[in-house]
Design an enzyme around this catalytic site. Structure first.
Site, PDB file in Angstrom:
ATOM      1  N   LEU A  89       0.924  -1.085   0.074  1.00 24.63           N
ATOM      2  CA  LEU A  89      -0.051  -0.082   0.072  1.00 24.63           C
ATOM      3  C   LEU A  89       0.796   1.251  -0.035  1.00 24.63           C
ATOM      4  O   LEU A  89       0.571   2.219  -0.445  1.00 24.63           O
ATOM      5  CB  LEU A  89      -0.831   0.118   1.091  1.00 24.63           C
ATOM      6  CG  LEU A  89      -2.045  -1.274   1.224  1.00 24.63           C
ATOM      7  CD1 LEU A  89      -2.636  -1.011   2.697  1.00 24.63           C
ATOM      8  CD2 LEU A  89      -2.882  -0.918  -0.078  1.00 24.63           C
ATOM      9  N   ASP A 121       4.416  14.654  13.969  1.00 28.41           N
ATOM     10  CA  ASP A 121       4.823  14.466  12.644  1.00 28.41           C
ATOM     11  C   ASP A 121       3.504  14.226  11.874  1.00 28.41           C
ATOM     12  O   ASP A 121       3.258  13.535  11.011  1.00 28.41           O
ATOM     13  CB  ASP A 121       5.263  12.807  12.713  1.00 28.41           C
ATOM     14  CG  ASP A 121       6.080  12.631  11.364  1.00 28.41           C
ATOM     15  OD1 ASP A 121       6.362  13.421  10.577  1.00 28.41           O
ATOM     16  OD2 ASP A 121       6.266  11.493  10.886  1.00 28.41           O
ATOM     17  N   GLY A 133       9.696   1.348   7.087  1.00 30.73           N
ATOM     18  CA  GLY A 133       9.231  -0.058   6.541  1.00 30.73           C
ATOM     19  C   GLY A 133       8.030   0.124   5.441  1.00 30.73           C
ATOM     20  O   GLY A 133       7.382   1.276   5.158  1.00 30.73           O
TER      21      GLY A 133
END
Length: 450
Positions: free
Chosen positions: A162, A281, A168
């Site tokens: 996706l 973030d 990762g």
């Protein structure tokens, strides 16, 4: 069979040892031949003993073992050995029952895991792991079997990717009942990845809100770490705005709804959590959209509890283009840092541009520095709006949203509004059916001429 042999051996050894111990006890000495107490029928034996004494002057006395005493000793030995054997058998029986019980439980869990891999529905799978949980400070998260993730992602096949982040990849996982989830596979061996894994679990096991993505579970397999989230079918805001569709699915009202949802999520973190939480973030790639374009905040690997934070106790982290200037220059981190990042996301929604874009061959320009001179000019503002939504909104609403964006990206943190104020300013801009208070008049088709 081995257990029975061992029990019999222990019993024989115990019986022999006990019998030897009894035989080793000294018997009372027999009197000499001149002892008048001995009965008359024992006289021949006494005379024979005397004669033996004459021929064997070194023999001081003679012992006589009566069969009645020997039988008594054997009976006592048998009773004690039998009692000891019974105790051993009871202990072994208890041990065997416990072992069978544990083996049965182990087989049951193993069978559940195998059934899950073969296609157990996602809800039942997660339910079967409820007893095995990784605890956070105030919550817990389900541990999911690695083989289940292998089966659901087709061994993490490329077709199920996706997206990919700094630590990762994220894969689509499909279970037997067509329930879907997103599996983030963190790079193993990295201290930063390990820390992000732990922080993510810690926060999302405690934080639950309709505008914050749900963490379904996690998995630890060797050095690899996996986080399993609810799947957001429409991907991230970044992929919608800057992907192949270039924002074509996002109308003006949907963009305002997304901004409202993000503000609600931040308001929960800043005002409802104790202590307050700074996301640290916030960016378009960490804003996920479900099938109805409801926005949810994700990726809490850098989140931190608010308080007395500075460059002395907080490592500089975040994404260039979204980081507040005071955080970069002075290391000061507050909830207003998230407000600045929200302002950048709002500019992306308005203009369809990325937070950082190339201005020259080796230079980048932020959307803030590019847009600020034009945001306050009402004559220029409509021309810099994303062409997908240009001329589809009320200009008064456009000016209002631009004013909020300008306030959010102010260099001075004290000039920025609280996220609560931002939230309330967006509610009147979002239609009722999308979660706001705006009443959109229905368009009436023109009457046909007779």
């Amino acid at each position: 069979m081995n257990l029975l042999v061992m029990v019999i051996s222990m019993w024989v050894f115990s019986f022999t040892w006990f019998l030897s111990a009894i035989d080793a006890r000294p018997d009372p000495p027999l009197s000499s031949v001149s002892d008048p107490v001995l009965p008359t029928e024992k006289q021949p034996f006494s005379q024979f003993s005397s004669e033996m004494a004459v021929h064997s002057p070194g023999l001081p006395e003679v012992r006589v073992v009566h069969h009645q005493d020997l039988n008594k000793k054997i009976l006592i030995a048998l009773i004690v050995a039998s009692s000891l054997l019974g105790g051993i058998l009871v202990s072994l029986l208890c041990f065997w029952i416990c072992r069978l019980k544990n083996l049965k439980n182990s087989n049951t869990k193993s069978q559940q895991s195998q059934d899950a891999v073969k296609g157990l529905p996602m809800g039942q799978v997660l339910g079967s792991f409820n007893s095995l949980r990784m605890a956070g400070r105030k919550g817990s998260i389900a541990l999911i079997d690695y083989q289940l993730l292998i089966a659901a992602t087709n061994n993490f096949h490329e077709d199920n990717v996706l997206g990919e982040g700094g630590f990762g990849r994220v894969y689509k996982a499909r279970f037997n009942d067509n329930a879907l989830a997103a599996v983030k596979r963190l790079h193993g061996g990295s201290q930063d990845a390990e820390r992000e894994f732990e922080i993510e679990i810690d926060w999302l096991s405690k934080i639950h809100h309709e505008n914050i993505v749900s963490l379904l579970g996690c998995c630890i397999h060797g050095e690899a770490r996996f986080l399993v989230y609810e799947l957001m079918p429409n991907g991230s805001l970044e992929s919608q705005l800057h992907g192949p569709s270039h924002g074509s699915a996002l109308t003006w009202h949907l963009r305002m709804k997304i901004a409202l949802d993000v503000a609600r999520g931040l308001e929960f973190l800043h005002e409802r959590c104790n202590p307050p939480v700074i996301h640290r973030d916030l960016k378009s790639s960490n804003i996920l959209l479900d099938s109805n374009f409801n926005a949810k905040l994700s990726d809490f690997g850098l989140a931190i509890a608010g308080g007395n934070l500075s460059k002395d106790n907080v490592k500089l982290s975040g994404t260039l283009g979204y980081i507040a200037p005071e955080y970069i220059l002075d290391g000061k981190l507050t909830d207003k840092s998230d407000v600045y990042a929200f302002g950048v996301v709002l500019l992306e929604l308005l203009m369809g541009r990325k937070s950082m874009e190339k201005a020259a061959s080796d230079q980048h320009q932020s959307i803030v520095s590019w847009a600020m001179p034009q945001l306050t000019d009402r004559s220029k503002l409509p021309n810099i709006v994303d062409p997908v939504i240009r001329n589809t909104m009320d200009l008064k609403h456009l000016y209002q949203v631009a004013a909020v964006a300008v306030l959010c990206v102010q260099p001075e943190p004290s000039y920025r509004p609280l996220i609560t104020d931002v939230l309330h300013s967006f509610i009147p801009l979002v239609p009722l059916e999308l979660g706001g208070s705006l009443r959109v008049p229905e368009t009436v088709p023109p009457a046909c001429s007779s």
